[in-house]
Write a protein that holds these residues in place. Structure first.
Motif, PDB file in Angstrom:
ATOM      1  N   VAL A  60       0.910  -1.125  -0.060  1.00 33.63           N
ATOM      2  CA  VAL A  60      -0.042  -0.072  -0.025  1.00 33.63           C
ATOM      3  C   VAL A  60       0.802   1.064   0.025  1.00 33.63           C
ATOM      4  O   VAL A  60       1.951   1.189   0.617  1.00 33.63           O
ATOM      5  CB  VAL A  60      -0.887  -0.106   1.178  1.00 33.63           C
ATOM      6  CG1 VAL A  60      -1.620   1.111   1.326  1.00 33.63           C
ATOM      7  CG2 VAL A  60      -1.803  -1.280   1.299  1.00 33.63           C
ATOM      8  N   GLY A  61       0.629   2.317  -0.784  1.00 38.51           N
ATOM      9  CA  GLY A  61       1.049   3.533  -1.012  1.00 38.51           C
ATOM     10  C   GLY A  61       0.796   4.275  -1.810  1.00 38.51           C
ATOM     11  O   GLY A  61      -0.288   4.476  -2.132  1.00 38.51           O
ATOM     12  N   ASP A  62       1.655   5.387  -2.303  1.00 40.19           N
ATOM     13  CA  ASP A  62       1.169   6.414  -3.137  1.00 40.19           C
ATOM     14  C   ASP A  62       1.677   5.870  -4.577  1.00 40.19           C
ATOM     15  O   ASP A  62       2.317   4.896  -4.671  1.00 40.19           O
ATOM     16  CB  ASP A  62       1.951   7.595  -2.834  1.00 40.19           C
ATOM     17  CG  ASP A  62       3.619   7.467  -2.860  1.00 40.19           C
ATOM     18  OD1 ASP A  62       4.216   6.991  -3.800  1.00 40.19           O
ATOM     19  OD2 ASP A  62       4.204   7.945  -1.863  1.00 40.19           O
ATOM     20  N   SER A  63       1.320   6.461  -5.583  1.00 39.88           N
ATOM     21  CA  SER A  63       1.119   5.932  -6.809  1.00 39.88           C
ATOM     22  C   SER A  63       2.500   5.624  -7.517  1.00 39.88           C
ATOM     23  O   SER A  63       2.890   4.771  -7.837  1.00 39.88           O
ATOM     24  CB  SER A  63       0.500   6.934  -7.934  1.00 39.88           C
ATOM     25  OG  SER A  63       1.171   8.190  -8.109  1.00 39.88           O
ATOM     26  N   LEU A  64       3.583   6.563  -7.386  1.00 47.93           N
ATOM     27  CA  LEU A  64       4.938   6.396  -7.704  1.00 47.93           C
ATOM     28  C   LEU A  64       5.696   5.244  -6.832  1.00 47.93           C
ATOM     29  O   LEU A  64       6.413   4.446  -7.540  1.00 47.93           O
ATOM     30  CB  LEU A  64       5.737   7.722  -7.889  1.00 47.93           C
ATOM     31  CG  LEU A  64       7.254   7.698  -8.419  1.00 47.93           C
ATOM     32  CD1 LEU A  64       7.072   7.098  -9.724  1.00 47.93           C
ATOM     33  CD2 LEU A  64       8.020   8.842  -8.312  1.00 47.93           C
ATOM     34  N   ALA A  65       5.601   5.429  -5.683  1.00 50.45           N
ATOM     35  CA  ALA A  65       6.175   4.433  -4.993  1.00 50.45           C
ATOM     36  C   ALA A  65       5.558   3.143  -5.300  1.00 50.45           C
ATOM     37  O   ALA A  65       6.524   1.843  -5.484  1.00 50.45           O
ATOM     38  CB  ALA A  65       5.885   4.395  -3.435  1.00 50.45           C
ATOM     39  N   LEU A  66       4.329   2.782  -5.548  1.00 49.86           N
ATOM     40  CA  LEU A  66       3.900   1.640  -5.887  1.00 49.86           C
ATOM     41  C   LEU A  66       4.250   1.108  -7.386  1.00 49.86           C
ATOM     42  O   LEU A  66       4.653  -0.260  -7.756  1.00 49.86           O
ATOM     43  CB  LEU A  66       2.284   1.793  -6.005  1.00 49.86           C
ATOM     44  CG  LEU A  66       1.434   1.609  -4.525  1.00 49.86           C
ATOM     45  CD1 LEU A  66       0.187   2.037  -4.641  1.00 49.86           C
ATOM     46  CD2 LEU A  66       1.899   0.556  -4.093  1.00 49.86           C
ATOM     47  N   SER A  67       4.348   2.004  -8.285  1.00 48.56           N
ATOM     48  CA  SER A  67       4.664   1.944  -9.649  1.00 48.56           C
ATOM     49  C   SER A  67       6.306   1.474  -9.722  1.00 48.56           C
ATOM     50  O   SER A  67       6.722   0.389 -10.417  1.00 48.56           O
ATOM     51  CB  SER A  67       4.909   3.033 -10.438  1.00 48.56           C
ATOM     52  OG  SER A  67       3.373   3.299 -10.861  1.00 48.56           O
ATOM     53  N   ARG A  68       7.096   1.878  -8.775  1.00 49.38           N
ATOM     54  CA  ARG A  68       8.447   1.655  -8.809  1.00 49.38           C
ATOM     55  C   ARG A  68       8.558  -0.059  -7.965  1.00 49.38           C
ATOM     56  O   ARG A  68       9.486  -0.718  -8.326  1.00 49.38           O
ATOM     57  CB  ARG A  68       9.290   2.507  -7.690  1.00 49.38           C
ATOM     58  CG  ARG A  68       9.240   3.840  -8.465  1.00 49.38           C
ATOM     59  CD  ARG A  68      10.095   4.829  -7.637  1.00 49.38           C
ATOM     60  NE  ARG A  68      11.527   4.847  -7.636  1.00 49.38           N
ATOM     61  CZ  ARG A  68      12.256   5.488  -6.973  1.00 49.38           C
ATOM     62  NH1 ARG A  68      11.799   6.216  -6.102  1.00 49.38           N
ATOM     63  NH2 ARG A  68      13.697   5.396  -6.812  1.00 49.38           N
TER      64      ARG A  68
END
Length: 343
Positions: A60-68
């Motif tokens: 679970v996280g923000d969009s960029l962190a999840l994309s990485r």
């Protein structure tokens, strides 16, 4: 599904204050996890998702962190519980993986506030300007961008651009105003876009809540319509300056773990409260506006997630040329400095 979604406001038939579908059955979470293992899939959920979706996710996280995370994962399939531009970004950073979004209708009013065609027209009016796009944009817009930014590093990204160069900042007017205020940059032009949910969290609501909770800290997302009011409260002494924090969603989780406050007023989409309460259960987190719920985010229901993992719906595709150009804009951001939180 590729390109820009056309809907720019709350999805039809979805009230942002409504609870949505009930889970499809008592064992749905275990079934989702078992199907994900069988599909070699990793489950990603944004901070604004329904609590049940956050709880079943691997990350679970923000969009960029999840994309990485998606790009670094050994899984062959990414199930992205968020809105469409987020799943596109994951596909851009992980082009060889299968990326699924449980409901392809889950759009974003902020991402939809500028199209690639509009951006090309704006660039023609300002030849030679550097285009800085918030990661909350479509793949087509990222492809027209020189460098991306997040809410936590937008100031750093714009500061890296020579001061004699014009800057076109898009699409969020509140984040752009925050950056321009921080840097005192007059040759920075800001697109008049907004997230309809964050724009609806206004200064009067923040001021009233701060007065009602005088000992509370303020966690304010820079996309909010109340961000300027938060800085005014700090500058005027109405709220001690060290209690006012302008933060990305990822920054809010970090701040929650570090603060000694007993009460925190949170100005962002209400789904964020679930992660904050998990990070610091001893703190009383309260929404500045408890109706600030994104109907698009809430379209990802347990039923939709179960269907997506079971049937492989809906797969996200990004044109390879757009993906390559968009990836270059994201990579330039990463080279400038730590991108921090995604939004």
């Amino acid at each position: 599904m590729t390109g820009t979604l056309t809907t720019a406001s709350e999805p039809s038939g979805v009230d942002p204050g409504d609870a949505v579908d009930a889970p499809p059955g008592p064992g749905w979470a275990e079934e989702v996890r078992a199907l994900a293992r069988r599909r070699d899939a990793v489950l990603l959920a944004h901070n604004y998702q329904l609590p049940a979706i956050q709880d079943v996710a691997d990350h679970v996280g923000d969009s960029l962190a999840l994309s990485r995370i998606a790009a670094a994962s050994s899984a062959s399939t990414i199930v992205f519980c968020g809105v469409h531009f987020m799943a596109e970004t994951a596909k851009i950073l992980a082009p060889d993986k299968t990326v699924l979004i449980p409901d392809a209708r889950a759009g974003c009013s902020l991402a939809d506030s500028i199209t690639a065609e509009q951006l090309r027209g704006w660039k023609a009016e300002h030849p030679g300007a550097v285009v800085v796009s918030y990661v909350n944009t479509t793949a087509a817009v990222k492809a027209e961008t020189d460098v991306c930014c997040t809410s936590s590093n937008a100031v750093e990204v714009v500061a890296s651009i020579p001061r004699d160069r014009e800057v076109l900042f898009l699409p969020d007017q509140f984040l752009g105003a925050h950056v321009r205020r921080e840097l005192g940059r007059e040759n920075m032009h800001v697109w008049a876009g907004e997230c309809h949910v964050h724009a609806g969290i206004n200064g009067r609501q923040l001021t009233d809540q701060a007065a009602a909770h005088p000992d509370a800290e303020l966690f304010v997302h820079p996309e909010c319509g109340c961000a300027t009011s938060a800085l005014y409260l700090a500058g005027s002494g109405a709220v001690p300056a060290d209690r006012v924090k302008i933060l990305s969603t990822g920054g809010m989780v970090d701040a929650a773990r570090a603060t000694g406050a007993k009460e925190v007023l949170v100005a962002t989409e209400v789904g964020m409260l679930h992660q904050l309460r998990r990070a610091a259960p001893e703190i009383d987190f309260r929404a500045v506006n408890d109706r600030a719920s994104c109907g698009y985010m809430k379209m990802i229901t347990p039923e939709a997630l179960l269907r997506s993992v079971r049937e492989g719906t809906d797969e996200v595709h990004v044109d390879p040329d757009l993906a390559g150009r968009g990836q270059a804009a994201v990579q330039r951001m990463i080279e400038i400095g730590n991108p921090g939180g995604g939004e």
